[in-house]
Write a protein that holds these residues in place. Sequence first.
Motif, PDB file in Angstrom:
ATOM      1  N   SER A  12       0.668  -1.157  -0.190  1.00  0.00           N
ATOM      2  CA  SER A  12       0.042  -0.081  -0.133  1.00  0.00           C
ATOM      3  C   SER A  12       1.065   1.353  -0.005  1.00  0.00           C
ATOM      4  O   SER A  12       1.285   1.683   1.176  1.00  0.00           O
ATOM      5  N   GLY A  13       1.253   1.851  -1.110  1.00  0.00           N
ATOM      6  CA  GLY A  13       1.690   3.021  -1.280  1.00  0.00           C
ATOM      7  C   GLY A  13       3.105   2.639  -1.466  1.00  0.00           C
ATOM      8  O   GLY A  13       3.933   3.186  -0.521  1.00  0.00           O
ATOM      9  N   ALA A  14       3.712   2.797  -2.609  1.00  0.00           N
ATOM     10  CA  ALA A  14       5.135   2.875  -3.110  1.00  0.00           C
ATOM     11  C   ALA A  14       5.347   4.348  -3.113  1.00  0.00           C
ATOM     12  O   ALA A  14       4.786   5.270  -3.914  1.00  0.00           O
ATOM     13  N   VAL A  15       6.501   4.869  -2.395  1.00  0.00           N
ATOM     14  CA  VAL A  15       6.890   6.213  -2.409  1.00  0.00           C
ATOM     15  C   VAL A  15       7.943   6.534  -3.645  1.00  0.00           C
ATOM     16  O   VAL A  15       9.063   5.638  -3.367  1.00  0.00           O
ATOM     17  N   ILE A  16       7.918   7.253  -4.367  1.00  0.00           N
ATOM     18  CA  ILE A  16       8.636   7.444  -5.624  1.00  0.00           C
ATOM     19  C   ILE A  16       9.385   8.883  -5.413  1.00  0.00           C
ATOM     20  O   ILE A  16       8.510   9.696  -5.306  1.00  0.00           O
ATOM     21  N   PHE A  17      10.825   9.150  -5.470  1.00  0.00           N
ATOM     22  CA  PHE A  17      11.218  10.251  -5.379  1.00  0.00           C
ATOM     23  C   PHE A  17      11.740  10.671  -6.665  1.00  0.00           C
ATOM     24  O   PHE A  17      12.492  10.122  -7.568  1.00  0.00           O
ATOM     25  N   THR A  18      11.148  11.790  -7.321  1.00  0.00           N
ATOM     26  CA  THR A  18      11.397  12.591  -8.475  1.00  0.00           C
ATOM     27  C   THR A  18      11.696  13.850  -8.069  1.00  0.00           C
ATOM     28  O   THR A  18      11.055  14.708  -7.507  1.00  0.00           O
ATOM     29  N   ALA A 105       0.907   2.245  12.850  1.00  0.00           N
ATOM     30  CA  ALA A 105       1.960   3.321  12.216  1.00  0.00           C
ATOM     31  C   ALA A 105       2.109   3.109  10.837  1.00  0.00           C
ATOM     32  O   ALA A 105       2.934   1.993  10.537  1.00  0.00           O
ATOM     33  N   PRO A 106       1.790   3.949   9.821  1.00  0.00           N
ATOM     34  CA  PRO A 106       2.210   3.868   8.593  1.00  0.00           C
ATOM     35  C   PRO A 106       3.542   3.837   8.371  1.00  0.00           C
ATOM     36  O   PRO A 106       4.139   3.190   7.299  1.00  0.00           O
ATOM     37  N   CYS A 107       4.417   4.420   8.994  1.00  0.00           N
ATOM     38  CA  CYS A 107       5.936   4.564   8.883  1.00  0.00           C
ATOM     39  C   CYS A 107       6.474   3.048   8.937  1.00  0.00           C
ATOM     40  O   CYS A 107       7.401   2.568   8.498  1.00  0.00           O
ATOM     41  N   VAL A 108       5.904   2.509  10.029  1.00  0.00           N
ATOM     42  CA  VAL A 108       6.468   0.945  10.046  1.00  0.00           C
ATOM     43  C   VAL A 108       6.043   0.160   8.984  1.00  0.00           C
ATOM     44  O   VAL A 108       6.847  -0.739   8.471  1.00  0.00           O
ATOM     45  N   MET A 109       4.849   0.393   8.321  1.00  0.00           N
ATOM     46  CA  MET A 109       4.411  -0.596   7.390  1.00  0.00           C
ATOM     47  C   MET A 109       5.412  -0.364   6.071  1.00  0.00           C
ATOM     48  O   MET A 109       5.679  -1.210   5.436  1.00  0.00           O
ATOM     49  N   VAL A 110       5.606   1.019   5.824  1.00  0.00           N
ATOM     50  CA  VAL A 110       6.442   1.151   4.584  1.00  0.00           C
ATOM     51  C   VAL A 110       7.900   0.871   4.621  1.00  0.00           C
ATOM     52  O   VAL A 110       8.389   1.111   3.480  1.00  0.00           O
ATOM     53  N   CYS A 111       8.323   0.733   5.838  1.00  0.00           N
ATOM     54  CA  CYS A 111       9.938   0.913   5.783  1.00  0.00           C
ATOM     55  C   CYS A 111      10.449  -0.533   5.319  1.00  0.00           C
ATOM     56  O   CYS A 111      10.057  -1.816   5.610  1.00  0.00           O
ATOM     57  N   PRO A 112      11.239  -0.422   4.289  1.00  0.00           N
ATOM     58  CA  PRO A 112      11.781  -1.917   3.627  1.00  0.00           C
ATOM     59  C   PRO A 112      12.842  -2.389   4.391  1.00  0.00           C
ATOM     60  O   PRO A 112      13.099  -3.492   3.740  1.00  0.00           O
ATOM     61  N   CYS A 132      18.498   1.769   9.047  1.00  0.00           N
ATOM     62  CA  CYS A 132      17.867   2.977   8.203  1.00  0.00           C
ATOM     63  C   CYS A 132      18.910   3.134   7.116  1.00  0.00           C
ATOM     64  O   CYS A 132      20.150   3.429   7.036  1.00  0.00           O
ATOM     65  N   VAL A 133      18.252   2.962   5.915  1.00  0.00           N
ATOM     66  CA  VAL A 133      19.316   3.411   4.653  1.00  0.00           C
ATOM     67  C   VAL A 133      18.666   4.743   4.000  1.00  0.00           C
ATOM     68  O   VAL A 133      19.323   5.182   3.078  1.00  0.00           O
ATOM     69  N   GLY A 134      18.102   5.362   4.655  1.00  0.00           N
ATOM     70  CA  GLY A 134      17.718   6.993   4.428  1.00  0.00           C
ATOM     71  C   GLY A 134      16.804   6.853   3.140  1.00  0.00           C
ATOM     72  O   GLY A 134      17.050   8.118   2.162  1.00  0.00           O
ATOM     73  N   CYS A 135      16.071   6.152   3.054  1.00  0.00           N
ATOM     74  CA  CYS A 135      15.139   5.900   1.571  1.00  0.00           C
ATOM     75  C   CYS A 135      14.147   7.088   1.571  1.00  0.00           C
ATOM     76  O   CYS A 135      13.530   7.435   0.587  1.00  0.00           O
ATOM     77  N   GLY A 136      13.791   7.397   3.036  1.00  0.00           N
ATOM     78  CA  GLY A 136      12.523   8.478   3.257  1.00  0.00           C
ATOM     79  C   GLY A 136      11.193   8.125   3.134  1.00  0.00           C
ATOM     80  O   GLY A 136      10.296   8.739   3.223  1.00  0.00           O
ATOM     81  N   TYR A 137      11.070   6.904   2.848  1.00  0.00           N
ATOM     82  CA  TYR A 137       9.694   6.212   2.908  1.00  0.00           C
ATOM     83  C   TYR A 137       8.651   6.633   4.008  1.00  0.00           C
ATOM     84  O   TYR A 137       7.719   6.908   4.017  1.00  0.00           O
ATOM     85  N   CYS A 138       9.610   6.521   5.358  1.00  0.00           N
ATOM     86  CA  CYS A 138       8.853   6.555   6.214  1.00  0.00           C
ATOM     87  C   CYS A 138       8.383   8.163   6.716  1.00  0.00           C
ATOM     88  O   CYS A 138       7.343   8.693   7.429  1.00  0.00           O
ATOM     89  N   LEU A 139       9.263   9.200   6.412  1.00  0.00           N
ATOM     90  CA  LEU A 139       9.082  10.570   6.244  1.00  0.00           C
ATOM     91  C   LEU A 139       7.675  10.791   5.301  1.00  0.00           C
ATOM     92  O   LEU A 139       6.904  11.794   5.557  1.00  0.00           O
ATOM     93  N   ALA A 140       7.850  10.291   4.234  1.00  0.00           N
ATOM     94  CA  ALA A 140       6.652  10.530   3.292  1.00  0.00           C
ATOM     95  C   ALA A 140       5.214   9.916   3.696  1.00  0.00           C
ATOM     96  O   ALA A 140       4.071  10.377   3.446  1.00  0.00           O
ATOM     97  N   ALA A 141       5.222   8.897   4.342  1.00  0.00           N
ATOM     98  CA  ALA A 141       4.186   8.100   4.738  1.00  0.00           C
ATOM     99  C   ALA A 141       3.633   8.556   6.020  1.00  0.00           C
ATOM    100  O   ALA A 141       2.459   8.438   6.331  1.00  0.00           O
ATOM    101  N   CYS A 142       4.366   9.157   6.897  1.00  0.00           N
ATOM    102  CA  CYS A 142       3.759   9.769   8.234  1.00  0.00           C
ATOM    103  C   CYS A 142       2.791  11.011   7.945  1.00  0.00           C
ATOM    104  O   CYS A 142       3.224  12.105   7.124  1.00  0.00           O
ATOM    105  N   PRO A 143       1.391  10.721   8.066  1.00  0.00           N
ATOM    106  CA  PRO A 143       0.386  11.695   7.835  1.00  0.00           C
ATOM    107  C   PRO A 143       0.716  12.895   8.818  1.00  0.00           C
ATOM    108  O   PRO A 143       0.010  14.011   8.591  1.00  0.00           O
ATOM    109  N   TYR A 144       1.434  12.864   9.868  1.00  0.00           N
ATOM    110  CA  TYR A 144       1.797  14.036  10.968  1.00  0.00           C
ATOM    111  C   TYR A 144       2.951  14.695  10.560  1.00  0.00           C
ATOM    112  O   TYR A 144       3.224  15.750  11.105  1.00  0.00           O
ATOM    113  N   GLN A 145       3.779  14.385   9.484  1.00  0.00           N
ATOM    114  CA  GLN A 145       5.122  15.017   9.077  1.00  0.00           C
ATOM    115  C   GLN A 145       5.956  15.448  10.178  1.00  0.00           C
ATOM    116  O   GLN A 145       6.358  16.521  10.525  1.00  0.00           O
TER     117      GLN A 145
END
Length: 228
Positions: A12-18, A105-112, A132-145
């Motif tokens: 649920s929710g692949a985060v793509i960095f462009t 927690a969405p951040c836990v769900m998306v962490c690869p 942590c590999v610095g992918c940023g997925y958890c930052l993007a997934a957190c609805p509270y930023q």
Amino acid sequence: MSCSRRHFLAGSGAVIFTTGVATTSLMSSKKTLAYSMEDGTKRYGMVHDENACIGCTACTEACREVNSVPEGVSRLEIIRSEPRGEFPDVDYRFTRKSCQHCENAPCVMVCPTGAAYKDEKTGIVDVHNEKCVGCGYCLAACPYQVRFFNPVTKSADKCDFCRETNLAQGKQPACVESCPTKALIFGDLNDKDSEINTVLNNNPVYRDKVDLGTKPKLYKIPNKKGEI
């Protein structure tokens, strides 16, 4: 919980960095970002009393000192509203912005890599820096930023209720200890006799973005002069 890259991308929710901007591509999945997670023996939560908060930011400075948070980033913020009323009768509303320690927690769900995780004993959402590999997925997934990259550890960072510092020493979180007006209450939500449950049972409270199903454990007593 660990989550493979394949599971993450198919979930649920692949985060793509462009061009340096994180965007979310919604994909069909049997799980949502806010999925079911078991709570621990303890279930730590916090209450912020907006009526008692005076916006002094003693909590933010104590957090920085106790947890060695570098300048330029912060684990918590006190947000001040626009001025209300007319001079000379002007006041403000203050609210806390920090990790909600979501039960789902969405951040836990998306962490690869499993770097973002929920502690089984306390329910605290935390980060394994070494994973942590610095992918940023958890930052993007957190609805509270409320997550950020720590420039010293080079990993995702956030409030952890002082789990490795004050809590490990049997103390209250630094923000709670430093608050001069006792606007913060911390405790075990699984303990019916705890101070936090007494406060919750005797005051109107709200939580941010509960409609997302994250089940945040940061409760707020609304300012009586303001609006929710």
